[in-house]
Enzyme design. Structure first.
Site, PDB file in Angstrom:
ATOM      1  N   ALA A 169       0.813  -1.214   0.000  1.00  0.00           N
ATOM      2  CA  ALA A 169       0.000   0.000   0.000  1.00  0.00           C
ATOM      3  C   ALA A 169       0.849   1.267   0.000  1.00  0.00           C
ATOM      4  CB  ALA A 169      -0.941   0.006   1.214  1.00  0.00           C
TER       5      ALA A 169
ATOM      6  N   GLY B 129       9.341   7.910   3.487  1.00  0.00           N
ATOM      7  CA  GLY B 129      10.734   7.819   3.907  1.00  0.00           C
ATOM      8  C   GLY B 129      11.348   6.471   3.621  1.00  0.00           C
TER       9      GLY B 129
ATOM     10  N   VAL C 213      11.927   4.108   0.720  1.00  0.00           N
ATOM     11  CA  VAL C 213      11.888   4.208  -0.735  1.00  0.00           C
ATOM     12  C   VAL C 213      11.263   2.968  -1.367  1.00  0.00           C
ATOM     13  CG1 VAL C 213      13.310   4.430  -2.813  1.00  0.00           C
ATOM     14  CG2 VAL C 213      13.857   5.781  -0.769  1.00  0.00           C
ATOM     15  N   ALA C 214      11.649   1.774  -0.902  1.00  0.00           N
ATOM     16  CA  ALA C 214      11.120   0.540  -1.499  1.00  0.00           C
ATOM     17  C   ALA C 214       9.617   0.438  -1.296  1.00  0.00           C
ATOM     18  CB  ALA C 214      11.822  -0.671  -0.886  1.00  0.00           C
TER      19      ALA C 214
ATOM     20  N   ASN D 202      11.310  -4.101  14.433  1.00  0.00           N
ATOM     21  CA  ASN D 202      10.593  -2.964  15.017  1.00  0.00           C
ATOM     22  C   ASN D 202       9.650  -3.371  16.140  1.00  0.00           C
ATOM     23  OD1 ASN D 202      10.405  -2.028  11.672  1.00  0.00           O
ATOM     24  ND2 ASN D 202      11.609  -0.883  13.149  1.00  0.00           N
TER      25      ASN D 202
ATOM     26  N   HIS E 217      -0.076   3.314  10.687  1.00  0.00           N
ATOM     27  CA  HIS E 217      -0.316   1.878  10.542  1.00  0.00           C
ATOM     28  C   HIS E 217       0.525   1.049  11.493  1.00  0.00           C
ATOM     29  CE1 HIS E 217       3.160   2.478   7.887  1.00  0.00           C
ATOM     30  NE2 HIS E 217       3.368   1.173   7.876  1.00  0.00           N
TER      31      HIS E 217
ATOM     32  N   GLU F 244      11.469   3.079  17.605  1.00  0.00           N
ATOM     33  CA  GLU F 244      11.330   2.113  16.513  1.00  0.00           C
ATOM     34  C   GLU F 244      11.956   0.761  16.837  1.00  0.00           C
ATOM     35  OE1 GLU F 244       9.886   2.898  13.203  1.00  0.00           O
ATOM     36  OE2 GLU F 244       9.019   4.538  14.366  1.00  0.00           O
TER      37      GLU F 244
ATOM     38  N   ARG G 282      12.653   9.056  12.893  1.00  0.00           N
ATOM     39  CA  ARG G 282      11.619   8.346  13.647  1.00  0.00           C
ATOM     40  C   ARG G 282      12.009   8.057  15.095  1.00  0.00           C
ATOM     41  NH1 ARG G 282       9.467   3.817   9.273  1.00  0.00           N
ATOM     42  NH2 ARG G 282       9.497   5.155   7.428  1.00  0.00           N
TER      43      ARG G 282
ATOM     44  N   HIS H 244      15.774   3.791   9.055  1.00  0.00           N
ATOM     45  CA  HIS H 244      16.232   3.192  10.305  1.00  0.00           C
ATOM     46  C   HIS H 244      17.743   2.990  10.232  1.00  0.00           C
ATOM     47  CE1 HIS H 244      12.015   1.255  10.856  1.00  0.00           C
ATOM     48  NE2 HIS H 244      12.123   2.305  11.646  1.00  0.00           N
TER      49      HIS H 244
ATOM     50  N   ASN I  63       8.416  -4.427  -0.097  1.00  0.00           N
ATOM     51  CA  ASN I  63       7.626  -3.605   0.821  1.00  0.00           C
ATOM     52  C   ASN I  63       8.514  -2.827   1.784  1.00  0.00           C
ATOM     53  OD1 ASN I  63       5.023  -2.784   1.177  1.00  0.00           O
ATOM     54  ND2 ASN I  63       4.386  -4.477   2.475  1.00  0.00           N
TER      55      ASN I  63
ATOM     56  N   CYS J  82      15.220  -6.942   9.008  1.00  0.00           N
ATOM     57  CA  CYS J  82      13.929  -6.415   9.449  1.00  0.00           C
ATOM     58  C   CYS J  82      13.018  -7.522   9.956  1.00  0.00           C
ATOM     59  CB  CYS J  82      13.222  -5.701   8.287  1.00  0.00           C
ATOM     60  SG  CYS J  82      13.790  -4.017   7.999  1.00  0.00           S
TER      61      CYS J  82
END
Length: 446
Positions: free
Chosen positions: A19, A24, A26-27, A110, A137, A174, A214, A250, A363, A369
């Site tokens: 979505a 911030g 980019v992908a 995160n 979100h 974060e 963040r 991050h 995403n 991550c």
């Protein structure tokens, strides 16, 4: 007493979709509105977790969040049956609706900040869920994240759980994506490196201009206090504001550490010399390897595109370190050339393993991550909910669970389908029984 670093990977949720929610990142923005494959994404994540287990690592999983988040939509004034809530939200406020369908909890870097017992005043492993206030979100996640962590690490003798920091940008947190622990071995007291993007209360300090920072210094300091960390075991460094404005949202997109290795890009940190001097002084006389990647060899753009630093560095049972990298690093000429050279430089990193996690990469998240690192001794590992650890049997059960419940393809129109909500809840209810983590979701709690 044996010591381990256990990687808990986030299971990709049934509503995995693109979505473009993360300004911030980019992908995330570049792949907005493309079709996703929840089943493929979940299987890619499980395959990576199983591969690490097969390498001799201790590997676990964390459950995803309930999505669409009907409870959040009801808090925002959408009423009626669940189907009516979905229909109204999708029609009246597309942005809010899509945010409440996000499967971003898959990125468990995160989920929380974790401090092992060797570092903490009370000798327990401490967890603080990230509040993720910068993105709506993601700000929906902390309460259920805390429930999942308590279901996974339930033994109060060994584990301490804190409430997430206040839901305010002054304390934007974060989680482990901006936290790295350096140590000689996992069982000894280490240095916890907290990386922040800005000062919340002193706006005269440097800060990015294009994209948001963040993580605040004040959030880092609060987590260190909650975890009972000694000042001699903590270092705070600021992320380079200019590199945030290049899409490095991050610190784990531009730097990663493991034991006595800090692997980072030349542009990663602001005032890095002073920070590294403090790190070395607090680390002591034992060697600390600072592996700096020059801009001339790998640009920031290539680092972000391939997630060179959002790789995992793990210590194998042999004692050698290896990098777990996405296949995008293998496909990029400059990054592949650098990694080929890196393993010949005489550092503790001796090899690179490439994994296909394209559903996550598109995403905005790489291998690092997808995991939350928890350093534990053998007694603490024995106190973990064993059903959350990956072995041959549990891997097979989870793959069968994905095959049973997940869709092959998902687009925006599918998210408003009431049947998807039913499918997702059915899947998650079964998952909590497989993992034996209890009733962690609002729909299970009435």
């Amino acid at each position: 007493m044996k010591q381990f670093e256990v990687n808990f990977d986030g299971l990709v949720g049934p509503t995995h979709n693109y979505a473009g929610l993360s300004f911030g990142n980019v992908a995330s923005l570049n792949n907005a509105n493309a079709k996703s494959s929840p089943k493929q994404a979940a299987k890619q994540g499980l395959a990576k977790a199983k591969a690490l287990a097969d390498m001799g690592m201790v590997q676990g999983v964390l459950a995803p969040q309930e999505r669409p988040d009907i409870a959040a939509l009801r808090r925002l004034g959408f009423t009626g049956s669940d189907a009516r809530v979905l229909e109204s939200a999708a029609k009246q406020s597309r942005e809010i609706f899509l945010a409440c369908c996000s499967a971003s909890s898959m990125w468990t870097a995160n989920a929380a900040t974790v401090s092992p017992s060797a570092d903490t005043a009370d000798g327990r492993v401490h967890f603080t869920p990230a509040n993720l206030t910068n993105k709506f979100h993601r700000s929906l996640e902390p309460q259920v994240t805390g429930n999942i962590l308590r279901g996974t690490f339930a033994n109060e003798k060994h584990f301490a759980h804190h409430q997430h920091l206040p839901d305010n940008e002054h304390f934007g947190d974060e989680g482990a994506a901006n936290h790295t622990r350096l140590c000689s071995n996992y069982g000894q007291a280490g240095i916890e490196l907290f990386v922040y993007g800005r000062h919340a209360f002193d706006t005269s300090k440097p800060a990015p201009k294009k994209y948001p920072a963040r993580q605040t210094l004040e959030a880092c300091q609060a987590v260190a206090r909650l975890h009972g960390l000694d000042d001699d075991g903590v270092v705070y460094m600021q992320q380079n504001p200019d590199v945030i404005d290049q899409g490095v949202f991050h610190n784990d997109v531009i730097a990663v550490g493991n034991q006595n290795v800090l692997f980072f890009h030349e542009q990663a940190f602001y005032q890095k010399d002073a920070g590294f001097k403090e790190l070395q002084a607090k680390f002591g006389s034992e060697p600390l390897h600072f592996i700096e990647v020059p801009t001339a060899e790998v640009s920031v753009q290539d680092a972000v595109k391939t997630y060179l630093f959002n790789t995992q560095i793990i210590t194998l049972p042999s004692g050698d370190m290896t990098i777990i990298a996405p296949t995008e690093c293998q496909e990029n000429e400059a990054v592949k050339r650098y990694l080929d050279k890196l393993v010949t430089l005489g550092t503790p990193i001796k090899s690179v393993n490439f994994f296909d996690v394209k559903q996550s990469m598109r995403n905005g998240g790489g291998p690092a991550c997808l995991r939350l690192r928890v350093a534990m001794n053998d007694q603490e590992l024995a106190a973990v909910n064993q059903n959350t650890l990956i072995n041959d049997t549990q891997f097979a059960r989870l793959n069968a669970w994905v095959d049973k419940h997940y869709r092959d393809e998902l687009g925006e129109d599918d998210l408003r389908d009431p049947q998807l909500l039913i499918e997702s809840r059915t899947a998650l209810d079964e998952l909590t029984q497989i993992l034996k983590i209890g009733s962690v979701y609002p729909f299970q709690q009435g």
